[in-house]
Write a protein that holds these residues in place. Sequence first.
Motif, short mmCIF file in Angstrom:
data_model
loop_
_atom_site.label_atom_id
_atom_site.label_comp_id
_atom_site.label_asym_id
_atom_site.label_seq_id
_atom_site.Cartn_x
_atom_site.Cartn_y
_atom_site.Cartn_z
N GLY A 157 -6.37 -2.71 -71.62
CA GLY A 157 -6.91 -3.92 -71.01
C GLY A 157 -6.85 -5.14 -71.90
N ASP A 158 -5.94 -5.13 -72.88
CA ASP A 158 -5.80 -6.24 -73.81
C ASP A 158 -4.58 -7.09 -73.47
OD1 ASP A 158 -8.04 -5.27 -75.25
OD2 ASP A 158 -6.76 -3.85 -76.30
N HIS A 178 -13.34 -12.66 -80.14
CA HIS A 178 -11.88 -12.63 -80.04
C HIS A 178 -11.30 -11.91 -81.27
CE1 HIS A 178 -13.04 -15.96 -77.45
NE2 HIS A 178 -11.87 -15.88 -76.87
N VAL A 179 -10.31 -11.07 -81.02
CA VAL A 179 -9.57 -10.40 -82.09
C VAL A 179 -8.08 -10.58 -81.84
CG1 VAL A 179 -8.95 -8.17 -83.10
CG2 VAL A 179 -11.35 -8.66 -82.57
N THR A 180 -7.34 -10.97 -82.88
CA THR A 180 -5.88 -10.99 -82.81
C THR A 180 -5.32 -9.93 -83.76
OG1 THR A 180 -5.60 -12.69 -84.53
CG2 THR A 180 -5.82 -13.45 -82.24
N ASP A 196 -12.35 -9.87 -76.55
CA ASP A 196 -11.01 -10.15 -76.03
C ASP A 196 -10.00 -9.93 -77.15
OD1 ASP A 196 -11.32 -11.24 -73.20
OD2 ASP A 196 -12.77 -12.45 -74.29
N VAL A 197 -9.04 -9.04 -76.92
CA VAL A 197 -8.08 -8.64 -77.94
C VAL A 197 -6.69 -9.10 -77.54
CG1 VAL A 197 -7.10 -6.71 -79.24
CG2 VAL A 197 -9.51 -6.63 -78.50
N PHE A 198 -5.96 -9.68 -78.49
CA PHE A 198 -4.62 -10.22 -78.27
C PHE A 198 -3.68 -9.60 -79.30
CE2 PHE A 198 -7.88 -13.13 -77.03
CZ PHE A 198 -7.47 -13.61 -75.79
N VAL A 199 -2.65 -8.90 -78.83
CA VAL A 199 -1.78 -8.12 -79.70
C VAL A 199 -0.36 -8.70 -79.66
CG1 VAL A 199 -1.03 -5.81 -80.35
CG2 VAL A 199 -3.15 -6.10 -79.02
N MET A 200 0.19 -8.98 -80.82
CA MET A 200 1.48 -9.68 -80.92
C MET A 200 2.67 -8.74 -80.89
SD MET A 200 2.82 -12.14 -84.01
CE MET A 200 3.95 -10.94 -84.71
#
Length: 246
Positions: free
Chosen positions: A192-193, A105-107, A152-156
């Motif tokens: 796709g994030d 996981h990456v934020t 899995d990448v989550f971008v704020m």
Amino acid sequence: MKKRAAALLAGVMMLSIPLGVSAAEKKAAPKSIDYVALGDSLAAGQTPYKTLDTGYTDFIVKHLRNADYKVDYRNFGVSGYTSIHLMGDVLMNETVRNEIREASHVTIDIGANDLLYKLKTDPANAAQAVVTVSNNLQTILSEIDRLNSDVDVFVMGYYNAFPYYPQAEQARLMPLLEGLNNQIELRAKMNGDSYVPTFDKIGRNYPAYLPNPMDIHLSKEGYKVIANQFFSQIKIQLILDVINRR
């Protein structure tokens, strides 16, 4: 394509599968998460009073550990970082690149400092910062995928950090912030994030979440709100892990 299919499946399954997890399922669930946090002072946990403390990334880790996951956590958030700085790390910093290769996981939160710097030095062309962030974020996200296609990448997206400014000033700033968030969301979806919005949630209680009118950083309560926004989407991936092991 794999991440897009997983997101679609998650949306369907969330409608039909209860969120509760049985003891047997919990035992079968993956127990190890490699979490890498990238970004600016918000990822670093900067307080409204110029110190570093518990930030949203730390609260994400607490959520994961409370859910019985063993978390290997590396935080590369740096106060003052722009999209150019982060792009440099992702492309050339071997420590960061190796951690991304191993991450599950990456934020990411990045781009606000690009806009703030442009507003300070060249306000007439501040919109150019949005273009710069969009292009750099595309490079960042595509390189992360190249290094680790399974992460899995989550971008704020950003909240309104200027709620105490005069209305006339906010009227000038809000279109820029909306444009920035739109580009962040666009680039996340193109790769796709997952895009994580924060604007509305923080806007519900500025006195509690942004207690210092002279500073744009969040209180601990504000960081908890941001962490909850991230974790609500991270949970979808965790549910998919349980489903895939049935």
